[in-house]
Design an enzyme around this catalytic site. Sequence first.
Site, PDB file in Angstrom:
ATOM      1  N   ARG A  41       0.760  -1.238   0.000  1.00 15.92           N
ATOM      2  CA  ARG A  41       0.000   0.000   0.000  1.00 15.92           C
ATOM      3  C   ARG A  41       0.789   1.287   0.000  1.00 15.92           C
ATOM      4  O   ARG A  41       0.226   2.342  -0.271  1.00 15.92           O
ATOM      5  CB  ARG A  41      -0.996  -0.014   1.163  1.00 15.92           C
ATOM      6  CG  ARG A  41      -2.126  -0.986   0.913  1.00 15.92           C
ATOM      7  CD  ARG A  41      -2.980  -1.188   2.133  1.00 15.92           C
ATOM      8  NE  ARG A  41      -2.214  -1.896   3.139  1.00 15.92           N
ATOM      9  CZ  ARG A  41      -2.699  -2.249   4.323  1.00 15.92           C
ATOM     10  NH1 ARG A  41      -3.922  -1.926   4.660  1.00 15.92           N
ATOM     11  NH2 ARG A  41      -1.950  -2.903   5.168  1.00 15.92           N
ATOM     12  N   ASP A  86       0.524 -13.924   1.122  1.00 19.69           N
ATOM     13  CA  ASP A  86       0.154 -13.691   2.510  1.00 19.69           C
ATOM     14  C   ASP A  86       0.329 -14.970   3.296  1.00 19.69           C
ATOM     15  O   ASP A  86       0.233 -16.068   2.732  1.00 19.69           O
ATOM     16  CB  ASP A  86      -1.288 -13.185   2.639  1.00 19.69           C
ATOM     17  CG  ASP A  86      -1.503 -12.556   4.004  1.00 19.69           C
ATOM     18  OD1 ASP A  86      -1.189 -11.372   4.171  1.00 19.69           O
ATOM     19  OD2 ASP A  86      -1.932 -13.279   4.931  1.00 19.69           O
ATOM     20  N   TYR A 161      -4.265 -16.857  14.363  1.00 17.47           N
ATOM     21  CA  TYR A 161      -5.396 -16.395  13.540  1.00 17.47           C
ATOM     22  C   TYR A 161      -6.509 -17.441  13.513  1.00 17.47           C
ATOM     23  O   TYR A 161      -7.699 -17.102  13.554  1.00 17.47           O
ATOM     24  CB  TYR A 161      -4.943 -16.079  12.110  1.00 17.47           C
ATOM     25  CG  TYR A 161      -4.170 -14.780  12.017  1.00 17.47           C
ATOM     26  CD1 TYR A 161      -4.816 -13.552  12.170  1.00 17.47           C
ATOM     27  CD2 TYR A 161      -2.801 -14.768  11.800  1.00 17.47           C
ATOM     28  CE1 TYR A 161      -4.112 -12.364  12.109  1.00 17.47           C
ATOM     29  CE2 TYR A 161      -2.092 -13.577  11.732  1.00 17.47           C
ATOM     30  CZ  TYR A 161      -2.750 -12.378  11.893  1.00 17.47           C
ATOM     31  OH  TYR A 161      -2.060 -11.195  11.839  1.00 17.47           O
TER      32      TYR A 161
HETATM   33  O1  CP3 Z   1       6.268  -6.926   0.602  1.00 18.59           O
HETATM   34  C1  CP3 Z   1       6.087  -7.894   1.381  1.00 18.59           C
HETATM   35  O2  CP3 Z   1       6.552  -7.916   2.536  1.00 18.59           O
HETATM   36  C2  CP3 Z   1       5.405  -9.138   0.821  1.00 18.59           C
HETATM   37  C3  CP3 Z   1       4.091  -9.356   1.093  1.00 18.59           C
HETATM   38  C4  CP3 Z   1       3.495  -9.762   2.427  1.00 18.59           C
HETATM   39  C5  CP3 Z   1       2.131  -9.508   2.696  1.00 18.59           C
HETATM   40  N1  CP3 Z   1       1.803 -10.110   3.849  1.00 18.59           N
HETATM   41  C6  CP3 Z   1       1.236  -8.741   1.824  1.00 18.59           C
HETATM   42  C7  CP3 Z   1       0.057  -8.122   2.413  1.00 18.59           C
HETATM   43  C8  CP3 Z   1       3.995 -10.487   3.490  1.00 18.59           C
HETATM   44  C9  CP3 Z   1       5.407 -10.978   3.720  1.00 18.59           C
HETATM   45  C10 CP3 Z   1       2.902 -10.713   4.391  1.00 18.59           C
HETATM   46  C11 CP3 Z   1       3.007 -11.517   5.608  1.00 18.59           C
HETATM   47  C12 CP3 Z   1       2.005 -11.352   6.649  1.00 18.59           C
HETATM   48  N2  CP3 Z   1       0.650 -11.294   6.516  1.00 18.59           N
HETATM   49  C13 CP3 Z   1       2.311 -11.342   8.025  1.00 18.59           C
HETATM   50  C14 CP3 Z   1       3.687 -11.465   8.599  1.00 18.59           C
HETATM   51  C15 CP3 Z   1       4.444 -10.210   8.473  1.00 18.59           C
HETATM   52  C16 CP3 Z   1       4.093  -9.148   9.486  1.00 18.59           C
HETATM   53  O3  CP3 Z   1       3.630  -8.089   9.060  1.00 18.59           O
HETATM   54  O4  CP3 Z   1       4.318  -9.375  10.674  1.00 18.59           O
HETATM   55  C17 CP3 Z   1       1.099 -11.229   8.719  1.00 18.59           C
HETATM   56  C18 CP3 Z   1       0.927 -11.140  10.215  1.00 18.59           C
HETATM   57  C19 CP3 Z   1       0.051 -11.207   7.760  1.00 18.59           C
HETATM   58  C20 CP3 Z   1      -1.401 -11.144   8.005  1.00 18.59           C
HETATM   59  C21 CP3 Z   1      -1.952  -9.912   7.385  1.00 18.59           C
HETATM   60  N3  CP3 Z   1      -2.228  -9.796   6.046  1.00 18.59           N
HETATM   61  C22 CP3 Z   1      -2.219  -8.653   7.999  1.00 18.59           C
HETATM   62  C23 CP3 Z   1      -2.058  -8.347   9.466  1.00 18.59           C
HETATM   63  C24 CP3 Z   1      -2.649  -7.776   6.986  1.00 18.59           C
HETATM   64  C25 CP3 Z   1      -2.972  -6.308   7.093  1.00 18.59           C
HETATM   65  C26 CP3 Z   1      -4.426  -6.006   7.064  1.00 18.59           C
HETATM   66  C27 CP3 Z   1      -4.661  -4.527   6.848  1.00 18.59           C
HETATM   67  O5  CP3 Z   1      -5.403  -4.187   5.880  1.00 18.59           O
HETATM   68  O6  CP3 Z   1      -4.128  -3.703   7.591  1.00 18.59           O
HETATM   69  C28 CP3 Z   1      -2.645  -8.522   5.790  1.00 18.59           C
HETATM   70  C29 CP3 Z   1      -2.983  -8.019   4.451  1.00 18.59           C
HETATM   71  C30 CP3 Z   1      -1.823  -7.768   3.551  1.00 18.59           C
HETATM   72  N4  CP3 Z   1      -0.798  -8.649   3.328  1.00 18.59           N
HETATM   73  C31 CP3 Z   1      -1.628  -6.630   2.746  1.00 18.59           C
HETATM   74  C32 CP3 Z   1      -0.459  -6.845   2.015  1.00 18.59           C
HETATM   75  C33 CP3 Z   1       0.155  -5.962   0.972  1.00 18.59           C
HETATM   76  C34 CP3 Z   1      -2.553  -5.435   2.667  1.00 18.59           C
HETATM   77  C35 CP3 Z   1      -3.724  -5.821   1.819  1.00 18.59           C
HETATM   78  C36 CP3 Z   1      -4.246  -4.704   0.960  1.00 18.59           C
HETATM   79  O7  CP3 Z   1      -3.480  -4.112   0.196  1.00 18.59           O
HETATM   80  O8  CP3 Z   1      -5.460  -4.475   1.024  1.00 18.59           O
END
Ligand code: CP3
Length: 351
Positions: A41, A86, A161
């Site tokens: 984002r 993810d 989760y």
């Molecule tokens: O660039 C990168 O690091 C690669 C992509 C990546 C994503 N998620 C994309 C994503 C990676 C490595 C993850 C791992 C992930 N997902 C973790 C471990 C890393 C960390 O942050 O501790 C966890 C806990 C998740 C679970 C998850 N997925 C969360 C907490 C969220 C955020 C929700 C929000 O909207 O705030 C996601 C969604 C997510 N994963 C997004 C991205 C780019 C945002 C989705 C969007 O663009 O709408």
Amino acid sequence: MLLTVSHPLRDGRVAASSLLAAYRGHRPATAPVWFMRQAGRSLPEYRALRVGTDMLEACLTPDLASEITLQPVRRHGVDAAIFFSDIVIPVRAAGVDVRIVPGRGPVLAEPVRTAADVAALPALDPAALDPVREAVAATVAELGSTPLIGFAGAPYTLASYLVEGGPSKEQLRTRALMHADPDTWARLLSWCAEITGAFLAAQIAAGASAGQLFDSWAGSLSLADYTAHVAPHSERAIAPAKALGVPIVHFGVGTAELLPAMHAIGADVSGVDWRLPLDEASRRLGGTVPLQGNIDPALLAAPWAVLEAHVRDVVERGRAAPAHVVNLGHGVPPDTNPTVLTRLVELIHSL
Ligand code: CP3
């Protein structure tokens, strides 16, 4: 299992990678840098591509996942790509009803809390990961000499989760289950280790040159609970990827007290969050472990001079370790100005 001859690690494409040199414990001429959550984002080109597409659907659409993975590499000149996906993708691939709710995170239609719930968890059909393999293959075909990092969620973070049914600050139900019903807990973590291990190994086999295990919420565990109830499952989760011979980074948030235990599962590199200075992290690890981290993501919004002084301090303290890959202490905040990240890469490469 062995990597195929056309894998970037075997055909020589990534032989000069500074990232891989540091992951192997060397000090390349320029310090390698990449950012957790570099794809996503903070980039307008990402937001444009994602319009109208659900998050997990985007992850499972190979062309889209590949393009999003490449965007930050083109823009920032980072030394690695991290696969856009993810941690809940293997859960979804196994057929469990999970969605990503914008602004919240992964949410389960039905939480997994009892012995019967755990027994009913479906096996993961390896073919369900084909979109992941396809996206990785398309990505490394474009990346050339820049390595791709594959990743997976650690069993504890994934299980939190599943048990809570969504994001949770302290994972109270999860930690209660661990002690109230240790057998069910062990079966749940075994299932998580199996699917997340398959997800990570699929990315490596398809062309990723390193792996990172994210145990984002392990910081809520005591060392005793981590060691007894979590570490053996994390060890099993990385085993298939390790068998392919790639370096593995193990990262957690708020895990300063767990650093040696998290390294002991067989990780090659320790990811450190912003709370613990890297010289102290290195001391806790006996001075022998390559480190990754740990710029405070909050300072990305501070005036440049403040951020620059902090980054210089991070790099200086990182010299205590045998090798250092510069990164943030956690992910890029969504409202980060991307030009700051590009400038940071230039600064780090110049130090
Ligand atoms: O660039 C990168 O690091 C690669 C992509 C990546 C994503 N998620 C994309 C994503 C990676 C490595 C993850 C791992 C992930 N997902 C973790 C471990 C890393 C960390 O942050 O501790 C966890 C806990 C998740 C679970 C998850 N997925 C969360 C907490 C969220 C955020 C929700 C929000 O909207 O705030 C996601 C969604 C997510 N994963 C997004 C991205 C780019 C945002 C989705 C969007 O663009 O709408």
